[in-house]
Design a protein around this motif. Sequence first.
Motif, PDB file in Angstrom:
ATOM      1  N   MET A  51       0.845  -1.187   0.000  1.00 40.63           N
ATOM      2  CA  MET A  51       0.000   0.000   0.000  1.00 40.63           C
ATOM      3  C   MET A  51       0.885   1.243   0.000  1.00 40.63           C
ATOM      4  N   ILE A  52       0.739   2.116   0.973  1.00 43.19           N
ATOM      5  CA  ILE A  52       1.500   3.353   1.019  1.00 43.19           C
ATOM      6  C   ILE A  52       2.711   3.161   1.932  1.00 43.19           C
ATOM      7  N   ASN A  53       3.880   3.573   1.454  1.00 43.58           N
ATOM      8  CA  ASN A  53       5.075   3.440   2.275  1.00 43.58           C
ATOM      9  C   ASN A  53       5.400   4.776   2.947  1.00 43.58           C
ATOM     10  N   GLU A  54       6.385   4.771   3.823  1.00 45.49           N
ATOM     11  CA  GLU A  54       6.727   5.970   4.595  1.00 45.49           C
ATOM     12  C   GLU A  54       7.128   7.133   3.697  1.00 45.49           C
ATOM     13  N   ASN A  55       7.911   6.869   2.652  1.00 42.50           N
ATOM     14  CA  ASN A  55       8.340   7.950   1.756  1.00 42.50           C
ATOM     15  C   ASN A  55       7.152   8.589   1.040  1.00 42.50           C
ATOM     16  N   GLN A  56       6.195   7.767   0.618  1.00 37.90           N
ATOM     17  CA  GLN A  56       4.994   8.306  -0.024  1.00 37.90           C
ATOM     18  C   GLN A  56       4.179   9.142   0.962  1.00 37.90           C
ATOM     19  N   LEU A  57       4.078   8.663   2.190  1.00 35.74           N
ATOM     20  CA  LEU A  57       3.334   9.398   3.206  1.00 35.74           C
ATOM     21  C   LEU A  57       3.976  10.761   3.469  1.00 35.74           C
ATOM     22  N   VAL A  58       5.290  10.779   3.588  1.00 34.26           N
ATOM     23  CA  VAL A  58       6.000  12.044   3.784  1.00 34.26           C
ATOM     24  C   VAL A  58       5.779  12.959   2.584  1.00 34.26           C
ATOM     25  N   GLU A  59       5.790  12.400   1.384  1.00 33.85           N
ATOM     26  CA  GLU A  59       5.574  13.197   0.177  1.00 33.85           C
ATOM     27  C   GLU A  59       4.151  13.762   0.135  1.00 33.85           C
ATOM     28  N   VAL A  60       3.176  12.997   0.591  1.00 36.93           N
ATOM     29  CA  VAL A  60       1.800  13.497   0.664  1.00 36.93           C
ATOM     30  C   VAL A  60       1.733  14.670   1.638  1.00 36.93           C
ATOM     31  N   PHE A  61       2.357  14.518   2.801  1.00 36.74           N
ATOM     32  CA  PHE A  61       2.377  15.628   3.769  1.00 36.74           C
ATOM     33  C   PHE A  61       3.068  16.854   3.185  1.00 36.74           C
ATOM     34  N   ARG A  62       4.160  16.655   2.469  1.00 38.67           N
ATOM     35  CA  ARG A  62       4.882  17.765   1.859  1.00 38.67           C
ATOM     36  C   ARG A  62       4.004  18.469   0.827  1.00 38.67           C
ATOM     37  N   ALA A  63       3.356  17.692  -0.023  1.00 37.34           N
ATOM     38  CA  ALA A  63       2.500  18.270  -1.060  1.00 37.34           C
ATOM     39  C   ALA A  63       1.306  18.998  -0.440  1.00 37.34           C
ATOM     40  N   THR A  64       0.732  18.432   0.603  1.00 37.94           N
ATOM     41  CA  THR A  64      -0.405  19.061   1.276  1.00 37.94           C
ATOM     42  C   THR A  64       0.016  20.375   1.921  1.00 37.94           C
ATOM     43  N   ARG A  65       1.155  20.360   2.597  1.00 39.76           N
ATOM     44  CA  ARG A  65       1.675  21.584   3.217  1.00 39.76           C
ATOM     45  C   ARG A  65       1.944  22.639   2.155  1.00 39.76           C
ATOM     46  N   HIS A  66       2.534  22.236   1.031  1.00 46.62           N
ATOM     47  CA  HIS A  66       2.824  23.156  -0.066  1.00 46.62           C
ATOM     48  C   HIS A  66       1.528  23.783  -0.598  1.00 46.62           C
ATOM     49  N   ASP A  67       0.500  22.961  -0.795  1.00 43.93           N
ATOM     50  CA  ASP A  67      -0.785  23.470  -1.284  1.00 43.93           C
ATOM     51  C   ASP A  67      -1.409  24.454  -0.300  1.00 43.93           C
ATOM     52  N   TRP A  68      -1.368  24.112   1.003  1.00 44.99           N
ATOM     53  CA  TRP A  68      -1.915  25.020   2.011  1.00 44.99           C
ATOM     54  C   TRP A  68      -1.173  26.347   2.028  1.00 44.99           C
TER      55      TRP A  68
END
Length: 173
Positions: free
Chosen positions: A1-18
């Motif tokens: 499923m989702i690995n740690e690197n993908q999760l960190v990348e999702v958080f990074r992208a979400t923070r960037h969008d906000w």
Amino acid sequence: MINENQLVEVFRATRHDWLNQLQLIKANLALNRLDRIDEIIHQIVEEAQQESNLSNLKAGQLTAFLLLHKSLNNDYPLKIEVEPLTLDLSKEDEAITQSLETLITTIKTLIPSIPILISIYKDDHEVCLSLQLSLGEPLDIGALQQTAASLTMPFDVFQDEEAIYFTMNLHTL
């Protein structure tokens, strides 16, 4: 499923969008463009509501796949529209997600960089998942039809002058 690197990348992208959204609000506030600020806030609230509606379907794998795809695939921008539904898709979650993932992978191999609209909605006596690919010109969809029909949870496919549509019955009411 989702690995740690993908999760960190999702958080990074979400923070960037906000941060982008906050910068837009701040800039429009400095210009006293209150109507534009209202539009930006409305878009933020609408997107959060759509994600909430998706999360409420009790389909964790589907939700994770769509939100991950939305955050990490800039070549295939994803818009999600989900009606507020009281529905438990947990039993079908894995099959729906695998079928959708296979279809999107096929789309990516055949069509370079295209926006994807995914809708989940109630239609008469069933709940459907629909993908819409907006095209500039008609496309030979034979390979897409073949893939869509062979999935565990198959999609119906049709095309008009503007788009290709894929529809899957998720649940009969």
